[in-house]
Every structure is written in structure tokens, then in C-alpha cells.
Write a protein that holds these residues in place. Structure first.
Motif, PDB file in Angstrom:
ATOM      1  N   VAL A   1       0.864  -1.172   0.000  1.00  0.00           N
ATOM      2  CA  VAL A   1       0.000   0.000   0.000  1.00  0.00           C
ATOM      3  C   VAL A   1       0.904   1.227   0.000  1.00  0.00           C
ATOM      4  O   VAL A   1       1.726   1.409   0.912  1.00  0.00           O
ATOM      5  CB  VAL A   1      -0.937   0.041   1.223  1.00  0.00           C
ATOM      6  CG1 VAL A   1      -1.754   1.331   1.209  1.00  0.00           C
ATOM      7  CG2 VAL A   1      -1.850  -1.167   1.239  1.00  0.00           C
ATOM      8  N   ASN A   2       0.771   2.059  -1.025  1.00  0.00           N
ATOM      9  CA  ASN A   2       1.589   3.259  -1.164  1.00  0.00           C
ATOM     10  C   ASN A   2       0.732   4.494  -0.927  1.00  0.00           C
ATOM     11  O   ASN A   2      -0.217   4.750  -1.681  1.00  0.00           O
ATOM     12  CB  ASN A   2       2.220   3.306  -2.554  1.00  0.00           C
ATOM     13  CG  ASN A   2       3.178   2.145  -2.781  1.00  0.00           C
ATOM     14  OD1 ASN A   2       4.251   2.093  -2.193  1.00  0.00           O
ATOM     15  ND2 ASN A   2       2.783   1.205  -3.626  1.00  0.00           N
ATOM     16  N   ILE A   3       1.059   5.232   0.127  1.00  0.00           N
ATOM     17  CA  ILE A   3       0.324   6.434   0.514  1.00  0.00           C
ATOM     18  C   ILE A   3       1.175   7.640   0.159  1.00  0.00           C
ATOM     19  O   ILE A   3       2.347   7.717   0.559  1.00  0.00           O
ATOM     20  CB  ILE A   3       0.023   6.431   2.023  1.00  0.00           C
ATOM     21  CG1 ILE A   3      -0.707   5.137   2.421  1.00  0.00           C
ATOM     22  CG2 ILE A   3      -0.790   7.658   2.417  1.00  0.00           C
ATOM     23  CD1 ILE A   3      -0.792   4.933   3.919  1.00  0.00           C
ATOM     24  N   ALA A   4       0.603   8.578  -0.590  1.00  0.00           N
ATOM     25  CA  ALA A   4       1.369   9.733  -1.051  1.00  0.00           C
ATOM     26  C   ALA A   4       0.748  11.027  -0.540  1.00  0.00           C
ATOM     27  O   ALA A   4      -0.471  11.212  -0.611  1.00  0.00           O
ATOM     28  CB  ALA A   4       1.442   9.751  -2.574  1.00  0.00           C
ATOM     29  N   PHE A   5       1.590  11.914  -0.020  1.00  0.00           N
ATOM     30  CA  PHE A   5       1.182  13.241   0.417  1.00  0.00           C
ATOM     31  C   PHE A   5       1.891  14.264  -0.467  1.00  0.00           C
ATOM     32  O   PHE A   5       3.128  14.260  -0.563  1.00  0.00           O
ATOM     33  CB  PHE A   5       1.551  13.485   1.884  1.00  0.00           C
ATOM     34  CG  PHE A   5       0.776  12.623   2.854  1.00  0.00           C
ATOM     35  CD1 PHE A   5      -0.506  12.985   3.246  1.00  0.00           C
ATOM     36  CD2 PHE A   5       1.325  11.458   3.370  1.00  0.00           C
ATOM     37  CE1 PHE A   5      -1.227  12.199   4.133  1.00  0.00           C
ATOM     38  CE2 PHE A   5       0.615  10.669   4.259  1.00  0.00           C
ATOM     39  CZ  PHE A   5      -0.661  11.034   4.644  1.00  0.00           C
ATOM     40  N   GLY A   6       1.111  15.127  -1.125  1.00  0.00           N
ATOM     41  CA  GLY A   6       1.704  16.069  -2.052  1.00  0.00           C
ATOM     42  C   GLY A   6       1.473  17.512  -1.695  1.00  0.00           C
ATOM     43  O   GLY A   6       0.411  17.895  -1.177  1.00  0.00           O
ATOM     44  N   CYS A   7       2.474  18.337  -1.951  1.00  0.00           N
ATOM     45  CA  CYS A   7       2.318  19.794  -1.922  1.00  0.00           C
ATOM     46  C   CYS A   7       2.920  20.315  -3.224  1.00  0.00           C
ATOM     47  O   CYS A   7       3.195  19.531  -4.133  1.00  0.00           O
ATOM     48  CB  CYS A   7       2.964  20.412  -0.684  1.00  0.00           C
ATOM     49  SG  CYS A   7       4.748  20.140  -0.541  1.00  0.00           S
ATOM     50  N   THR A   8       3.145  21.589  -3.339  1.00  0.00           N
ATOM     51  CA  THR A   8       3.568  22.126  -4.632  1.00  0.00           C
ATOM     52  C   THR A   8       4.983  21.687  -4.998  1.00  0.00           C
ATOM     53  O   THR A   8       5.223  21.126  -6.064  1.00  0.00           O
ATOM     54  CB  THR A   8       3.482  23.661  -4.630  1.00  0.00           C
ATOM     55  OG1 THR A   8       2.165  24.051  -4.248  1.00  0.00           O
ATOM     56  CG2 THR A   8       3.783  24.209  -6.018  1.00  0.00           C
ATOM     57  N   GLY A   9       5.917  21.939  -4.102  1.00  0.00           N
ATOM     58  CA  GLY A   9       7.316  21.633  -4.414  1.00  0.00           C
ATOM     59  C   GLY A   9       7.829  20.341  -3.811  1.00  0.00           C
ATOM     60  O   GLY A   9       8.883  19.849  -4.211  1.00  0.00           O
ATOM     61  N   GLY A  10       7.113  19.790  -2.828  1.00  0.00           N
ATOM     62  CA  GLY A  10       7.536  18.536  -2.215  1.00  0.00           C
ATOM     63  C   GLY A  10       8.637  18.670  -1.204  1.00  0.00           C
ATOM     64  O   GLY A  10       9.340  17.680  -0.917  1.00  0.00           O
ATOM     65  N   ARG A  11       8.770  19.882  -0.585  1.00  0.00           N
ATOM     66  CA  ARG A  11       9.866  20.092   0.369  1.00  0.00           C
ATOM     67  C   ARG A  11       9.393  20.463   1.770  1.00  0.00           C
ATOM     68  O   ARG A  11      10.119  20.225   2.739  1.00  0.00           O
ATOM     69  CB  ARG A  11      10.798  21.201  -0.141  1.00  0.00           C
ATOM     70  CG  ARG A  11      11.621  20.838  -1.339  1.00  0.00           C
ATOM     71  CD  ARG A  11      12.373  22.056  -1.889  1.00  0.00           C
ATOM     72  NE  ARG A  11      12.982  22.854  -0.834  1.00  0.00           N
ATOM     73  CZ  ARG A  11      14.169  22.579  -0.276  1.00  0.00           C
ATOM     74  NH1 ARG A  11      14.839  21.508  -0.673  1.00  0.00           N
ATOM     75  NH2 ARG A  11      14.662  23.356   0.660  1.00  0.00           N
ATOM     76  N   HIS A  12       8.191  21.029   1.885  1.00  0.00           N
ATOM     77  CA  HIS A  12       7.765  21.559   3.177  1.00  0.00           C
ATOM     78  C   HIS A  12       6.565  20.801   3.750  1.00  0.00           C
ATOM     79  O   HIS A  12       6.706  19.920   4.595  1.00  0.00           O
ATOM     80  CB  HIS A  12       7.443  23.058   3.051  1.00  0.00           C
ATOM     81  CG  HIS A  12       8.630  23.890   2.725  1.00  0.00           C
ATOM     82  ND1 HIS A  12       8.816  24.475   1.492  1.00  0.00           N
ATOM     83  CD2 HIS A  12       9.714  24.239   3.458  1.00  0.00           C
ATOM     84  CE1 HIS A  12       9.950  25.160   1.485  1.00  0.00           C
ATOM     85  NE2 HIS A  12      10.519  25.030   2.666  1.00  0.00           N
ATOM     86  N   ARG A  13       5.357  21.160   3.286  1.00  0.00           N
ATOM     87  CA  ARG A  13       4.133  20.596   3.867  1.00  0.00           C
ATOM     88  C   ARG A  13       4.072  19.077   3.745  1.00  0.00           C
ATOM     89  O   ARG A  13       3.793  18.369   4.721  1.00  0.00           O
ATOM     90  CB  ARG A  13       2.917  21.241   3.190  1.00  0.00           C
ATOM     91  CG  ARG A  13       2.764  22.717   3.500  1.00  0.00           C
ATOM     92  CD  ARG A  13       1.808  23.409   2.536  1.00  0.00           C
ATOM     93  NE  ARG A  13       2.383  23.531   1.196  1.00  0.00           N
ATOM     94  CZ  ARG A  13       1.793  24.153   0.179  1.00  0.00           C
ATOM     95  NH1 ARG A  13       0.585  24.671   0.358  1.00  0.00           N
ATOM     96  NH2 ARG A  13       2.390  24.236  -0.991  1.00  0.00           N
ATOM     97  N   SER A  14       4.316  18.564   2.551  1.00  0.00           N
ATOM     98  CA  SER A  14       4.195  17.118   2.352  1.00  0.00           C
ATOM     99  C   SER A  14       5.232  16.348   3.160  1.00  0.00           C
ATOM    100  O   SER A  14       4.950  15.251   3.667  1.00  0.00           O
ATOM    101  CB  SER A  14       4.330  16.782   0.862  1.00  0.00           C
ATOM    102  OG  SER A  14       5.597  17.160   0.368  1.00  0.00           O
ATOM    103  N   VAL A  15       6.417  16.902   3.293  1.00  0.00           N
ATOM    104  CA  VAL A  15       7.472  16.231   4.070  1.00  0.00           C
ATOM    105  C   VAL A  15       7.081  16.146   5.536  1.00  0.00           C
ATOM    106  O   VAL A  15       7.188  15.089   6.173  1.00  0.00           O
ATOM    107  CB  VAL A  15       8.811  16.967   3.898  1.00  0.00           C
ATOM    108  CG1 VAL A  15       9.861  16.406   4.867  1.00  0.00           C
ATOM    109  CG2 VAL A  15       9.302  16.855   2.454  1.00  0.00           C
TER     110      VAL A  15
END
Length: 321
Positions: free
Chosen positions: A256-270
Motif C-alpha cells: 500500500v503506497n500512501i502519497a502526500f503532495g504539496c507544490t514543491g515537495g519540500r515543506h508541507r508534504s514532508v
């Protein structure tokens, strides 16, 4: 470790049945559950197999073993093999179980026709002849086995589900879970099963102090968590995962692969990926956390401004690290 010195009995499941009834499907399902599966194995060599030291990632003598064989196995003789299995059952360090897979002749004939394979018991004759010959050879096992599963009306998925329900082992109670943070500017991960868009949270990129930091830094974490929408949204996502992940387990989903995305992938999603890694561990899971774009070079032009902020007030350029 020698089986004779094991503190608990070694579990062995003998898997047999008529050709075309689903033995290969069963062994693969057991392997996914954490069993060591060996097909076409001469039962007379079972004792020698147990003497071989267990190595590899799951190096434990307690891992259950599934041994598959049928009428094609070398040295096959039903009565002799039953006596050999009975001798193994007398050993106090072993727990022997037997599973026989049966299927209606017309269904086996249909399966062989679909796969365009010849029946092993009658390679130069009609499939029904081979089915009748093998059924007579295997009948002593069917009469003797402690468990018989008729797969005539079962799809491969249904059979796998039946095996999971009956033989699930606690060495692998959950799917393998991976949590990935990513930036939408570089595309959604191709293997993502569940994707959560975090661009509703305010963007640390437009804070001059936080811009060079990442979601792994305390200052960014505090900034993201201070968003009024953060706690309610995270609790709802957590409740959803608590509901879904056991359902994936029940269906035997291996990954099961769960992905969290934001615009650049450096702040919120991390930050959120790290937080959910901790929460899922608290819930008894063991996720791996991966940050796909943490070291990527952000593009200032694609970052949306924080709530109410004017992105033109922030320094321009693409040298954001």
C-alpha cells in the motif's frame, strides 16, 4: 538452527490435490503470508530439509513451511507417501497439517482448455482421461487429508482469500506500507494507491526564514501545524487510514503506497509524511517513509502564495535549496 532443537514445533503444511485445482495459487498465497513455500518437493526428504539452517531476512526456525506435491512429483505413490507423512507427525518437534485441493472434472477440463496446456497424466489423450487417471491416484490423499477445499466455483482471488482466512500467520499481519512525500510540480508518484493533496495548507515557501528549510525542520513543522485547517484535516485522514488499511490487509494487498503532495515537495508534504509515519507506528503498522523531492531544485514561479500573502514580496529567482 536445527529443527530438533527448536523451542516450538515447526509447522509444515502438506499441499496437494489434483492438477488444475489451484496448488500453485495456494503456495503463492501462503508465501505472501510469510510462509516458506516449496513446490514439487519429495516428502521423504522433509527431515533433511528441516536440517538446513534458515538464512536471509526472515531467518527464523519458526517460519511455517508449505510443501507442495502432486502425482507428477518424483517417486509418487499415495500409500507410501501417507506413511512417510505419518512418520513425520510422530516427531514432537513438528506440527504437520494436510490440505487437499479438489475440483470438478468439467472445470479442470475448462481450465486446461483456456491455458492450452495438456493434462500431465494424459499428454496424448483427451484431458478427461488424464483427470480420471489422476483422480484415482490421488483419492487416498483426499480421503486422508484433514482439510479439503473444492475450488470448482472459486476464482483465483476467491481461493487466495480462503487461504488467507484459514492460514494467515502473524509473521506478516499487514501489507507493506510506504509513505511518500512529493511535489505536484514534478508529477504524482506512479505507484500511489492513496493520494492526499496538502496544498490547502499555508505554504512555508513564502516565509523568507522558512524557505531554505524543509518539513524535517522544527520551524516548518510549527508553521504548518499552526494552519487553522491542519488538525481537523489530519485527524480525518488518520481516521480514514485506520479504516482502510485493515481492509487492504483482509484483501491480501501486498503493498500500500500512501502519497502526500504539496507544490514543491519540500515543506508541507514532508512534514505530514513524517507525522503519519509516527502515527501509523503507534497504530501497530511499520511504514517506510520516503521523500521523493526533498533534494529537488524548486521553481519559484510554480509555488502558490501562502494564505493572504503576496508572493511578489518574496525574493524572486530559482535558487531555492
Amino acid at each position: 538452527m536445527n529443527a530438533k532443537t527448536a523451542s516450538t514445533p515447526q509447522t509444515i503444511l502438506i499441499v496437494t490435490g489434483v492438477s488444475g485445482a489451484g496448488k500453485t495459487t495456494v503456495l503463492k498465497a501462503l508465501e505472501d503470508l510469510g510462509w516458506e513455500a516449496v513446490d514439487n518437493f519429495p516428502i521423504r526428504l522433509a527431515s533433511q530439509l528441516l536440517e538446513i539452517p534458515v538464512t536471509g531476512r526472515q531467518a527464523s526456525p519458526d517460519i511455517p513451511i508449505a510443501l507442495g506435491f502432486d502425482s507428477r512429483t518424483r517417486g509418487f505413490d499415495a500409500e507410501t507417501l501417507i506413511q512417510q507423512i505419518k512418520q513425520l507427525q510422530n516427531q514432537p518437534n513438528l506440527t504437520i497439517r494436510t490440505l487437499f485441493l479438489d475440483c470438478a472434472g468439467v472445470e479442470i477440463e475448462r481450465r486446461y482448455a483456456e491455458t492450452r496446456r495438456r493434462h500431465p497424466a494424459a499428454p496424448d489423450r483427451p484431458a478427461m482421461d488424464g483427470i480420471a487417471i489422476e483422480r484415482a491416484l490421488m483419492d487416498p490423499f483426499r480421503q486422508w487429508a484433514e482439510t479439503v477445499i473444492d475450488t470448482s466455483k472459486l476464482s483465483a482471488h476467491d481461493l487466495q482469500q480462503a487461504i488467507r482466512e484459514q492460514y494467515n500467520n502473524e509473521t506478516s499481519p499487514h501489507s507493506v506500507i510506504t509513505i511518500t512525500s512529493f511535489g505536484y510540480s514534478r508529477g504524482i508518484p506512479h505507484n500511489a494507491d492513496l493520494v492526499f493533496d496538502l496544498r490547502f495548507l499555508r505554504n512555508p515557501h513564502w516565509d523568507n526564514i522558512l524557505r531554505p528549510l524543509t518539513g524535517l525542520d522544527e520551524g516548518v513543522s510549527h508553521y504548518v501545524e499552526a494552519d487553522p485547517a491542519y488538525h481537523a484535516a489530519m485527524e480525518k485522514i488518520r481516521d480514514l487510514l485506520r479504516y482502510l488499511l485493515p481492509l487492504y490487509d483482509a484483501q491480501g494487498k501486498a503493498y500500500v503506497n500512501i502519497a502526500f503532495g504539496c507544490t514543491g515537495g519540500r515543506h508541507r508534504s514532508v512534514h505530514v509524511a513524517e507525522q503519519f509515519g509516527r502515527w501509523l507506528r503507534e497504530d501497530g503498522f511499520d511504514p517506510a517513509v520516503n521523500h521523493r523531492n526533498l533534494t529537488s531544485r524548486p521553481i519559484d514561479a510554480i509555488e502558490e502564495p501562502a494564505n493572504g500573502a503576496n508572493k511578489n514580496s518574496a525574493p524572486q529567482g530559482n535558487d531555492i535549496t
